[in-house]
Every structure is written in structure tokens, then in C-alpha cells.
Design an enzyme around this catalytic site. Sequence first.
Site: not given
Length: 564
Positions: A105, A88-89
Site C-alpha cells: 500500500h 479487488r478486495i
Amino acid sequence: MTRIAGMAGNRGRNLLNIADREPGGAEFAVVLTTDADAPVLEAAAERGIPTEVVPLEDGMSRSEHEEAVLEALSDYEFDLVCLDGYMRILSDTFLDEAPITLNVHPALLPSFPGMDAWGDALEAGVSVTGCTVHVVTDATDENGDVVDADVDAGPIVTQEPIPVYEGDDEDALKERVLYECEFRAYPRAVKWFAEGAVDIDLEASEARSASDSRAGSEATRKTGEVTVESDVATVGDEDHDGLPARRLVSDDRADTLRYGENPHQDAAVYTDYTTDEASVVHADQLNEGAKALSYNNYNDADGALNLIKEFDEPAAAVIKHTNPAGCATADSLAEAYEKALSTDAMSAFGGIVALNRECDAETAEQIIDSFKEVVVAPGYTDDALEVLFEKDNLRVLDVGELGERTERFTEKPLVGGRLVQERDLQSISADDLEVVTEREPTEDELETMVFAWQTLKHVKSNGILFADGTETVGIGMGQVSRVDAVRLAAMKADEHAEGKDAEGAVMASDAFFPFPDGIEEAAEAGIEAVIQPGGSVNDEDVIEAADEHGMAMAFTGQRSFRHD
């Protein structure tokens, strides 16, 4: 103590790794997910971590969901948010109300920022990829829509590289990035935050860490910049028996030491958080008031621990300057220690003790009877600790369950490079031996040969070891002449051993005897059986000398050099 709110989408393996490692003493206050069936919930509960589920309801906007997440977290106190595949951004609705939020990441940002970082890296044909731990910043516009260019664009805290190997596919690369990069970098970043060693400047999109540099000077990591210190060893263009053509190694400094081998040398100890094997680097020092381990303590304790891992029976060893002063196995730990110490009690003064069983009070009483620097064991009884703690500067290390030996390689840095080799995990049985003399060894001699060979692996070359039963009698180590090593072992047995001698003992040699003189010296000392690799052009002469003295001799067919 730093408390973490973890937010995961599925398995949450990075969060669980952090929970198990507790970097910098950090602990989880809660783990939250959007999926009630996410495996991370059960795994967190097993670790005693509270959990929350905030599902994404139909028609719920981004800000509405983030407000629901904040409400679910409002009952918990936390200082840091860690995301792991949260999917979810996040917008300022959450980020303005929460503490610093970190994400990992699976690429070296700014390269490959999308959802398929592993596939993108393979498609681009890069030779190195890795992971990036960064601060999460708002990547949405005023309508709550995602701005792709702003995703994963926050300040970079730390990065970890790995090589991309020929033949890697997406699944293999994904797995290695997780275990070899993310499992190193994420705990490192959390440790820095827990220790207050990171300064975040969101306006400058910059993270400064005082922990990622020598002597504590500031190191800056900016968005789009990669600063990596790595050890690279070129072994060749092709893999050789599992040795990769390129190596990228990155360990984290666990502590600075008083000095190195000598007071004029600076030193530190570095740790690999992915190592599961019992290790003195990861051991708990139970008497925290005692002085910290020195460079030499670490080196000797590592050697002692590696030696007692050789045996299934209760075993004890005393190490001095990375060489065994004595080693033994027995029916009880106390008996094994007594036999190990009696090999060379004088040289054991100031040494390192290693045990492969939980230390009991009887063994502890013997250990403190003379000066020792460190004792290493997979646990201690309360009575044993009470005894050991009587000695203020005896460092007591608990390495936990010994388990399996998992580390495959050992290495030695050189000026301008690095040597890497497979670890010497050879193990022999009586059935592996080739008897080459007229006299066959007895069953007892065969048992002693096997014990002596497993112990000799941990003696510096040229190494000779005398043993009787499953205890050492005399050890000659580190000699430039093999016959001198025999003489040294004989002298140790004659002058230093207590209650035992070389008469009737077995001799083990870590390499072949080039001439019969070593056998002649052994016979003079009273040796009656020999185990050695064989393979000399003068084997026939050596065997003939053994036959003349009525010795039994067996060849292993493999040598056991140890030069470090």
C-alpha cells in the site's frame, strides 16, 4: 525455493521488479489478472512466466470470482501470493484456500489507507510518507460487502519511508513512492518469506521478522506501528544543486561479514535494490566454493570497478587498499593488464583486479601468475573461468554489463551525521586543457595527460601519478606533502616498475603545486610534461620552473581530491 502467484490489475511493476530481483531465490509460478489487455501479461510472458486471465463477468459475485481465480491457479504450485494493484478486495473464500497473501500500500499504514494515498498525504501536509507491505485479511461482511475499516488492516510486514518535498505533486510523489519505497520494501518482504524469517499471527494481527534486526534478534511490526531505521542528513532549508534538505535512506542487509577493517570490528554489507549501475554488491560470485568477500575486499573491489569505468578502451587496474597499484589501457585486455601490473607488481600482491571487458584466457593466465584476492569483470569466457578456478581463494565476480554510471551521490558517515556530495564524474579532453608553458605538449603527451587525469581521480590525495602512453609508471598517494608524493611516485617508478621508468613521462597532480619544489623533484626524475589544476598564488613561479627544465605544462582548472 519459494514460488509466487502474482495477481495484478494493470502494469504489475512491483511484480516485475520482484521477478527481476528474485529476492531470496523466489520465482513466479504464474501471474494472473482480470483484464486480458493488462500490460503485465506481455511483460510476464517475456520473462517466461505463465499467465492467466480471469475476467469479472457480469453478475458474478465476489465469492464466485474468487472461486474462478482459485480454479485458474489450481494447476500451479506456489507458496506465496503477491498482489500489485489488483483492485479487488479479497474475502475468506480466496484467503482461506490460498497461502499467505501480501499486498503493498502506498502509504505508511495506518495513515492514508484509501485509494488516493498520495493525494491524502499531500493534503494532510505530512513531511514523510512511504509504503507498507502487509498481509491481506478478509475485509468483507457475511454478504460479501466491503467493510472499509478492515481494508489494508492486516499485519504489517515492513515499511519504507521517504520525505515529502515542497513542490511535490501527486504524480511526482506516486512515482517516488513506487521506485524508492515499494521497489525496496516488497522484495525485502518476499526475501524474508523465502528465507522463513517471518512469523505471521493473524489472531494477534502481528508479523514477526528475525531479519529486520541486528544480530538476528526478533523485531516486531504490528498494525499501526512503524519501526524505521533511517539515515537522515540535513543539508539546509533549501535544495542546493540537487541535494535535498532531508534524506531518508534505508538499505537491506545482504550479508554479515567475517569482520570489518580489523578482526575486532563487526561488519555487514547492505544493498540498495534500486541501483541499476554495475556494482560489486550486486555481482555474482562465480566460484561459490571460495571464501566470501571481506569488508576490505568489497571496499577495494568497488574502487577498482569505479576506476575501469572511466575508460572506453580495453582497461585493467590493480587496486591495493583502495589505491591503484597500476592502471592501463591498450588494444587488448591482456596487454592492458600486463602494463597495469608492471607498474608495481610487488605492491599488487594480494590486490584486486578489475577489467572493463570480458575476461579471456590469456588475461586470466596472467592474473593467476601471482596472488590476487578478487577479480572483477563484466563477464568471463569459459576458458578464462577454467583458469581462474584453479586458484581456490581467488574470488571471481561477474558484475554484468557495465552500462552507464547512474549513481549521482556518494556519502560518508560521520559520528553524529553524514556527508553527501555529488559523485566526481568529471571527464576532460585535450581541448579542455590550458597550456601555460613556453613548450607546447606533443599529441602523445596530451593523450597521456588525459589518461593520467582520469586515473588520478581514483588515487588518494595528496596524489601524484606518472604515466607514459596510457599506462601508469609510478604512483605517489595519500601523502600530507605534495612534494613527498612526487618523491614517492619517482621512487615507485625507479624501484618497482618493470620494464619502464619515469624518463620522458607525464606527471599529473590532483591539486596545484604551492611551490616549485614539486616541479624540481619531477625534473630530477625525468618528467617532461605536467598536468595540474593550477590556481596557486605561486603559479608564475611554478610555470617558470617548468620552463627552465623545458617541460610542457597544462592546467585543468579543476582539482581532483579524493580523501576516502
